[in-house]
Design an enzyme around this catalytic site. Sequence first.
Site, PDB file in Angstrom:
ATOM      1  N   GLU A 149     -39.284   8.638   1.465  1.00 27.81           N
ATOM      2  CA  GLU A 149     -38.511   9.693   2.120  1.00 27.81           C
ATOM      3  C   GLU A 149     -39.439  10.799   2.647  1.00 27.81           C
ATOM      4  O   GLU A 149     -39.373  11.944   2.222  1.00 27.81           O
ATOM      5  CB  GLU A 149     -37.454  10.242   1.149  1.00 27.81           C
ATOM      6  CG  GLU A 149     -36.452  11.211   1.755  1.00 27.81           C
ATOM      7  CD  GLU A 149     -35.758  10.742   3.024  1.00 27.81           C
ATOM      8  OE1 GLU A 149     -35.296   9.592   3.070  1.00 27.81           O
ATOM      9  OE2 GLU A 149     -35.698  11.540   3.984  1.00 27.81           O
ATOM     10  N   TRP A 150     -40.332  10.433   3.585  1.00 27.36           N
ATOM     11  CA  TRP A 150     -41.206  11.387   4.273  1.00 27.36           C
ATOM     12  C   TRP A 150     -41.892  12.358   3.314  1.00 27.36           C
ATOM     13  O   TRP A 150     -42.497  11.911   2.345  1.00 27.36           O
ATOM     14  CB  TRP A 150     -40.404  12.119   5.379  1.00 27.36           C
ATOM     15  CG  TRP A 150     -39.655  11.170   6.266  1.00 27.36           C
ATOM     16  CD1 TRP A 150     -38.298  11.054   6.391  1.00 27.36           C
ATOM     17  CD2 TRP A 150     -40.211  10.144   7.129  1.00 27.36           C
ATOM     18  NE1 TRP A 150     -37.978  10.044   7.270  1.00 27.36           N
ATOM     19  CE2 TRP A 150     -39.114   9.476   7.742  1.00 27.36           C
ATOM     20  CE3 TRP A 150     -41.505   9.718   7.449  1.00 27.36           C
ATOM     21  CZ2 TRP A 150     -39.288   8.429   8.649  1.00 27.36           C
ATOM     22  CZ3 TRP A 150     -41.674   8.682   8.353  1.00 27.36           C
ATOM     23  CH2 TRP A 150     -40.582   8.055   8.943  1.00 27.36           C
TER      24      TRP A 150
ATOM     25  N   GLU B  13     -33.421  11.886  15.601  1.00 19.30           N
ATOM     26  CA  GLU B  13     -33.605  13.280  15.166  1.00 19.30           C
ATOM     27  C   GLU B  13     -34.819  13.976  15.764  1.00 19.30           C
ATOM     28  O   GLU B  13     -35.606  14.586  15.025  1.00 19.30           O
ATOM     29  CB  GLU B  13     -33.722  13.343  13.629  1.00 19.30           C
ATOM     30  CG  GLU B  13     -32.505  12.867  12.903  1.00 19.30           C
ATOM     31  CD  GLU B  13     -32.616  13.084  11.375  1.00 19.30           C
ATOM     32  OE1 GLU B  13     -33.723  13.353  10.876  1.00 19.30           O
ATOM     33  OE2 GLU B  13     -31.585  12.999  10.702  1.00 19.30           O
TER      34      GLU B  13
ATOM     35  N   PHE C 202     -32.062   7.547  -1.731  1.00 21.86           N
ATOM     36  CA  PHE C 202     -30.839   7.553  -0.937  1.00 21.86           C
ATOM     37  C   PHE C 202     -30.136   6.187  -0.899  1.00 21.86           C
ATOM     38  O   PHE C 202     -29.111   6.047  -0.242  1.00 21.86           O
ATOM     39  CB  PHE C 202     -31.158   7.935   0.513  1.00 21.86           C
ATOM     40  CG  PHE C 202     -31.225   9.422   0.799  1.00 21.86           C
ATOM     41  CD1 PHE C 202     -30.078  10.130   1.134  1.00 21.86           C
ATOM     42  CD2 PHE C 202     -32.436  10.100   0.764  1.00 21.86           C
ATOM     43  CE1 PHE C 202     -30.136  11.498   1.431  1.00 21.86           C
ATOM     44  CE2 PHE C 202     -32.503  11.466   1.058  1.00 21.86           C
ATOM     45  CZ  PHE C 202     -31.348  12.159   1.386  1.00 21.86           C
TER      46      PHE C 202
ATOM     47  N   HIS D  15     -38.529   6.410  15.470  1.00 21.85           N
ATOM     48  CA  HIS D  15     -38.066   7.136  14.284  1.00 21.85           C
ATOM     49  C   HIS D  15     -39.295   7.764  13.623  1.00 21.85           C
ATOM     50  O   HIS D  15     -39.804   7.262  12.622  1.00 21.85           O
ATOM     51  CB  HIS D  15     -37.340   6.174  13.337  1.00 21.85           C
ATOM     52  CG  HIS D  15     -36.514   6.844  12.278  1.00 21.85           C
ATOM     53  ND1 HIS D  15     -35.183   6.581  12.069  1.00 21.85           N
ATOM     54  CD2 HIS D  15     -36.834   7.787  11.358  1.00 21.85           C
ATOM     55  CE1 HIS D  15     -34.720   7.317  11.062  1.00 21.85           C
ATOM     56  NE2 HIS D  15     -35.716   8.066  10.611  1.00 21.85           N
TER      57      HIS D  15
ATOM     58  N   GLN E 113     -40.449   3.837   6.715  1.00 20.74           N
ATOM     59  CA  GLN E 113     -39.896   4.094   5.390  1.00 20.74           C
ATOM     60  C   GLN E 113     -39.700   2.843   4.543  1.00 20.74           C
ATOM     61  O   GLN E 113     -39.568   2.948   3.325  1.00 20.74           O
ATOM     62  CB  GLN E 113     -38.575   4.863   5.520  1.00 20.74           C
ATOM     63  CG  GLN E 113     -38.788   6.267   6.075  1.00 20.74           C
ATOM     64  CD  GLN E 113     -37.497   7.019   6.290  1.00 20.74           C
ATOM     65  OE1 GLN E 113     -36.884   6.903   7.338  1.00 20.74           O
ATOM     66  NE2 GLN E 113     -37.078   7.790   5.306  1.00 20.74           N
TER      67      GLN E 113
ATOM     68  N   ASN F 161     -26.597  12.440  12.857  1.00 19.65           N
ATOM     69  CA  ASN F 161     -26.928  12.285  11.439  1.00 19.65           C
ATOM     70  C   ASN F 161     -26.392  13.518  10.745  1.00 19.65           C
ATOM     71  O   ASN F 161     -26.883  14.619  10.933  1.00 19.65           O
ATOM     72  CB  ASN F 161     -28.442  12.163  11.243  1.00 19.65           C
ATOM     73  CG  ASN F 161     -28.992  10.868  11.836  1.00 19.65           C
ATOM     74  OD1 ASN F 161     -28.214  10.000  12.247  1.00 19.65           O
ATOM     75  ND2 ASN F 161     -30.301  10.742  11.867  1.00 19.65           N
TER      76      ASN F 161
ATOM     77  N   GLU G  45     -26.185   8.397  10.541  1.00 19.05           N
ATOM     78  CA  GLU G  45     -26.644   8.580   9.164  1.00 19.05           C
ATOM     79  C   GLU G  45     -25.705   9.522   8.435  1.00 19.05           C
ATOM     80  O   GLU G  45     -25.234  10.516   9.006  1.00 19.05           O
ATOM     81  CB  GLU G  45     -28.052   9.207   9.078  1.00 19.05           C
ATOM     82  CG  GLU G  45     -29.181   8.276   9.422  1.00 19.05           C
ATOM     83  CD  GLU G  45     -30.552   8.927   9.317  1.00 19.05           C
ATOM     84  OE1 GLU G  45     -30.726   9.892   8.535  1.00 19.05           O
ATOM     85  OE2 GLU G  45     -31.456   8.469  10.032  1.00 19.05           O
TER      86      GLU G  45
ATOM     87  N   TRP H  29     -26.960   6.188   5.148  1.00 19.22           N
ATOM     88  CA  TRP H  29     -28.386   6.300   4.858  1.00 19.22           C
ATOM     89  C   TRP H  29     -28.512   6.324   3.347  1.00 19.22           C
ATOM     90  O   TRP H  29     -28.027   7.278   2.738  1.00 19.22           O
ATOM     91  CB  TRP H  29     -29.003   7.582   5.457  1.00 19.22           C
ATOM     92  CG  TRP H  29     -30.477   7.565   5.168  1.00 19.22           C
ATOM     93  CD1 TRP H  29     -31.118   8.055   4.070  1.00 19.22           C
ATOM     94  CD2 TRP H  29     -31.479   6.941   5.966  1.00 19.22           C
ATOM     95  NE1 TRP H  29     -32.461   7.771   4.129  1.00 19.22           N
ATOM     96  CE2 TRP H  29     -32.705   7.098   5.278  1.00 19.22           C
ATOM     97  CE3 TRP H  29     -31.468   6.249   7.199  1.00 19.22           C
ATOM     98  CZ2 TRP H  29     -33.914   6.594   5.785  1.00 19.22           C
ATOM     99  CZ3 TRP H  29     -32.665   5.753   7.682  1.00 19.22           C
ATOM    100  CH2 TRP H  29     -33.868   5.940   6.980  1.00 19.22           C
TER     101      TRP H  29
ATOM    102  N   ARG I 120     -28.656  -0.540  11.255  1.00 18.98           N
ATOM    103  CA  ARG I 120     -29.464   0.362  12.078  1.00 18.98           C
ATOM    104  C   ARG I 120     -30.886   0.385  11.524  1.00 18.98           C
ATOM    105  O   ARG I 120     -31.091   0.759  10.374  1.00 18.98           O
ATOM    106  CB  ARG I 120     -28.854   1.770  12.057  1.00 18.98           C
ATOM    107  CG  ARG I 120     -29.677   2.785  12.806  1.00 18.98           C
ATOM    108  CD  ARG I 120     -28.957   4.139  12.924  1.00 18.98           C
ATOM    109  NE  ARG I 120     -29.825   5.046  13.637  1.00 18.98           N
ATOM    110  CZ  ARG I 120     -30.482   6.078  13.082  1.00 18.98           C
ATOM    111  NH1 ARG I 120     -30.339   6.361  11.801  1.00 18.98           N
ATOM    112  NH2 ARG I 120     -31.284   6.816  13.801  1.00 18.98           N
TER     113      ARG I 120
END
Length: 510
Positions: free
Chosen positions: A459-460, A192, A468, A146, A43, A332, A405, A452, A101
């Site tokens: 953001e994916w 996640e 964010f 991640h 990211q 999260n 998060e 976060w 993190r």
Amino acid sequence: MAAATGICAVLLAILAAAPSARGLGRDEFPPGFLFGAATSAYQIEGAYLEDNKSLNNWDVFTHTRPGGIRDGRNGDVADDHYHRYMEDVEIMHNLGVNSYRFSISWSRILPRGRLGGVNSAGIAFYDRLIAALLQKGIEPFVTLNHFDVPHEMETRYGSWLGAGIREEFDYYADVCFRAFGDRVKYWTTFNEPNLFTKFAYLLGEYPPNHCSPPFGACNSGNSRREPYVAAHNILLSHAAAVNNYKKNYQAKQGGSIGIVVAMKWYEPLTNRTEDIRAARRALSFEVEWFLDPIFFGDYPREMREMLSANLPKFTPEEKKLMQNKVDFIGINQYTAIYARDCISLPCNIMTYEGNAMVLATGERDGVLIGKPTAFKGYYDVPQGMEQAVKYVNERYENTPVYVTENGYSQQSDNSVEDLINDVGRVNYLQGYLTSISSAVRKGANVRGYFVWSLIDNFEWGFGYTVRFGLYHVDFETQKRIPKTSAKWYRGFLAGAGPVDDQVQALKADS
Ligand SMILES: *[C@@H]1O[C@H](CO)[C@@H](O)[C@H](O)[C@H]1NC(C)=O
Ligand SMILES: *[C@@H]1O[C@H](CO)[C@@H](O)[C@H](O)[C@H]1NC(C)=O
């Protein structure tokens, strides 16, 4: 001057909007509590072809299926953190966080997996980052995985669908413990996995874009089975890495290891017994799916009953492998949502909660559960945080929890001025921190909190359409600009105490 007036106006708005948080101060949290911000490799890093890094699943996905990303963009450059990490560490130092993190990019460390060599340039990058953090007194809190895997894992094993990837992950984790474990005291294996496996293999929105009708129209996949096969391989990969760490590294390196799960808080939509059970069941399919095997050696009974043969079974040897627990649990936690039962009443179950026969909705009798955010289905419901922490503490033997998060999204198409004057984020963060402090006061075992995110980033599936960050990023120039929330967080971390006192500090600042 005009800017200063603007900031004062914003501060007055904050004071008016968040009276309940006025008493919130850092000193209400236990000594040694970690306060940080979070990011992940794909990211923010960019430099996607540099220094012998190989392509990973996201590089390939974003280049071959740009339609899969809302704005058609990718992480080729992202925040260019790979080249700007010193500036980003300086930003953290300025914020006053005591931890950071971040995740390690597997394809930088082992471009060809365990059958190729370790990429010394990849190791060198994280060595430099860790050194810069420690020099500023910032504790590295490191995620091994991640969402990104070397593309070669996909071609060789079908990534998480093939049992062969367990040995690969174990090897990768070992390389990281050996290379960085003398300085890294907080490790998490996966970020996640409960969310990733659903987006990758149930909804088909993340690589490798697998799903099956009626969930979606992908070229391949089986939405009712593959998420559970992938999760099974992830759990066993996790277990292998934890065993190795505990046996060969923990005693001499003195660190701890955990896993991070995504955790919505589910409230029953009505008082009907069916909905109360549905809320409970949604949590089971979300959190207990991963944490029950880690703590109790098997999947929750309700998942077994509902998924039957689609849910893999642990062999006796695998159960033995699972017997090492984690030192801590990362959650999260962003939102609470209502749960409606879909067994007693028909509903559309082609959703994230569908296999649990639950419909998640933000609305009850026309009233939203909390203020909506830019992320669809995510609402500002601070009391959900206290509930979530309490639930995890009670179910999992009071194991320490880190909130790895929590954060607030804005739509990118707002004006830059609005994006920077992020009063909504300040209110959100104050509310959730107040909820954590309330839980801690009642005895909850919470040890840290990470916003976060440090900076706006890729953001994916949303690409760059949502933001964010505590810091605004102009992706043309890569300039980082502190938002009002960054200034607020800095004031809070500096022990400025109640918000009233912070106004003076912020005024002096501007
Ligand atoms: C990348 O790999 C090549 C071939 O092994 C090597 O010659 C080169 O030095 C490496 N580059 C870096 C930055 O390590
Ligand atoms: C549930 O029942 C309680 C007590 O009867 C009532 O106060 C509350 O409003 C009900 N909640 C819902 C969502 O119907």
